[in-house]
Enzyme design. Structure first.
Site, PDB file in Angstrom:
ATOM      1  N   ARG A  77       0.817  -1.222   0.000  1.00 60.26           N
ATOM      2  CA  ARG A  77       0.000   0.000   0.000  1.00 60.26           C
ATOM      3  C   ARG A  77       0.849   1.269   0.000  1.00 60.26           C
ATOM      4  O   ARG A  77       0.433   2.293  -0.545  1.00 60.26           O
ATOM      5  CB  ARG A  77      -0.936  -0.013   1.215  1.00 60.26           C
ATOM      6  CG  ARG A  77      -2.029   1.071   1.207  1.00 60.26           C
ATOM      7  CD  ARG A  77      -3.021   0.815   2.316  1.00 60.26           C
ATOM      8  NE  ARG A  77      -4.137   1.769   2.320  1.00 60.26           N
ATOM      9  CZ  ARG A  77      -4.298   2.754   3.178  1.00 60.26           C
ATOM     10  NH1 ARG A  77      -3.384   2.946   4.142  1.00 60.26           N
ATOM     11  NH2 ARG A  77      -5.341   3.562   3.113  1.00 60.26           N
ATOM     12  N   ILE A 103      -7.504   7.515  -0.650  1.00 56.60           N
ATOM     13  CA  ILE A 103      -7.368   6.062  -0.708  1.00 56.60           C
ATOM     14  C   ILE A 103      -8.098   5.531   0.519  1.00 56.60           C
ATOM     15  O   ILE A 103      -7.891   6.002   1.638  1.00 56.60           O
ATOM     16  CB  ILE A 103      -5.885   5.627  -0.726  1.00 56.60           C
ATOM     17  CG1 ILE A 103      -5.764   4.098  -0.776  1.00 56.60           C
ATOM     18  CG2 ILE A 103      -5.109   6.195   0.445  1.00 56.60           C
ATOM     19  CD1 ILE A 103      -4.313   3.628  -0.927  1.00 56.60           C
ATOM     20  N   SER A 104      -9.003   4.577   0.315  1.00 61.42           N
ATOM     21  CA  SER A 104      -9.855   4.097   1.402  1.00 61.42           C
ATOM     22  C   SER A 104      -9.059   3.335   2.456  1.00 61.42           C
ATOM     23  O   SER A 104      -7.962   2.820   2.189  1.00 61.42           O
ATOM     24  CB  SER A 104     -10.957   3.187   0.848  1.00 61.42           C
ATOM     25  OG  SER A 104     -11.823   3.902   0.000  1.00 61.42           O
ATOM     26  N   LYS A 105      -9.635   3.256   3.642  1.00 59.51           N
ATOM     27  CA  LYS A 105      -9.022   2.476   4.717  1.00 59.51           C
ATOM     28  C   LYS A 105      -8.860   1.027   4.282  1.00 59.51           C
ATOM     29  O   LYS A 105      -9.727   0.487   3.603  1.00 59.51           O
ATOM     30  CB  LYS A 105      -9.905   2.497   5.959  1.00 59.51           C
ATOM     31  CG  LYS A 105     -10.158   3.846   6.582  1.00 59.51           C
ATOM     32  CD  LYS A 105     -11.102   3.683   7.776  1.00 59.51           C
ATOM     33  CE  LYS A 105     -11.416   5.009   8.425  1.00 59.51           C
ATOM     34  NZ  LYS A 105     -12.330   4.836   9.582  1.00 59.51           N
TER      35      LYS A 105
END
Length: 260
Positions: A77, A103-105
């Site tokens: 990530r 950017i999502s969790k």
């Protein structure tokens, strides 16, 4: 519950933070599997131990799908976030990626992917992702699906995702610049559709492009509150019609039409 195409304009949403209760034995089994996936190798952000820790936390949160856990642990990530935010890359938090987007969790990404795959023992077929963003979720999807079409409406993010994904040489990921609300008919029908932005209704184009037997996972806004509340919605397209399941409350960027 059977629904007509183009639903819903309004939703009764669960309270924020509500999540399904998972049985403890299943969590323990998933956690043990997650810890066994990655022996500690490398240093710093490149260390597999950092990703293993993230995956273990996802398992503790209730993610039981072994393929999702393995995919989340395989994609680095920190390669998809700005240099100044690298130290936060494996925390369960959303991070800015520019142009007002995030950017999502990891917890939300893994949850949506697990919902998309629910009941599927192996790789899915062709999947459409609406909202490429920085390309992170497309990379994870590449390990879970035979083919990924990912569409982004913002040229700057489309270019960023292309640059982020180029070193990975993912032959089964196709990046598209265009209006995600109209989907991508040339790739249809899709075994799955997943969206990273939420509107008050699921676009009819998505329903039309979803294969019979396919599943769609997207945030949908109630539109009644200010600011509007959102919940994850799962839509199954069966031979008998559409079936909707409303899941937990979430927070995503608004779904917009056009390109910019």
């Amino acid at each position: 519950m059977k629904l007509r195409p183009g639903f819903p304009a309004r939703l009764d949403l669960p309270r924020a933070g509500a999540v399904p209760v998972r049985p403890a034995p299943a969590q323990a089994q998933a956690l043990a599997h997650a810890r066994a996936l990655y022996p500690a190798q490398g240093l710093g952000m490149d260390s597999s131990a950092v990703r293993r820790s993230m995956v273990a936390k996802l398992a503790q949160q209730g993610i039981e799908d072994a393929m999702v856990l393995q995919a989340m642990g395989s994609i680095e990530r920190h390669r998809f976030v700005d240099t100044a935010l690298v130290n936060q890359a494996y925390e369960d938090t959303s991070l800015p990626i520019g142009l007002g987007q995030t950017i999502s969790k990891p917890g939300v990404v893994s949850r949506m992917l697990a919902l998309l795959r629910l009941g599927n023992p192996g790789r899915m077929g062709r999947v459409l992702e609406v909202g490429t963003g920085c390309g992170y979720q497309a990379a994870v999807l590449s390990l879970l699906c035979n083919e990924v079409y990912s569409i982004e409406r913002l040229r700057g993010l489309h270019d960023k995702a292309r640059d982020n994904l180029r070193p990975l040489r993912l032959a089964n990921v196709h990046l598209l610049f265009g209006d995600g609300m109209v989907g991508y008919a040339k790739g249809a029908p899709y075994a799955g559709i997943i969206a990273a932005a939420g509107g008050e209704a699921v676009p009819q184009a998505w329903i039309d492009q979803l294969a019979v037997g396919g599943r769609l996972v997207a945030p949908v806004s109630s539109g009644a509150a200010s600011p509007a509340r959102q919940a994850l919605v799962v839509i199954d397209k069966t031979a008998q019609g559409l079936r909707q399941t409303v899941m937990e409350a979430v927070h995503f960027v608004p779904l917009k039409s056009g390109v910019a």
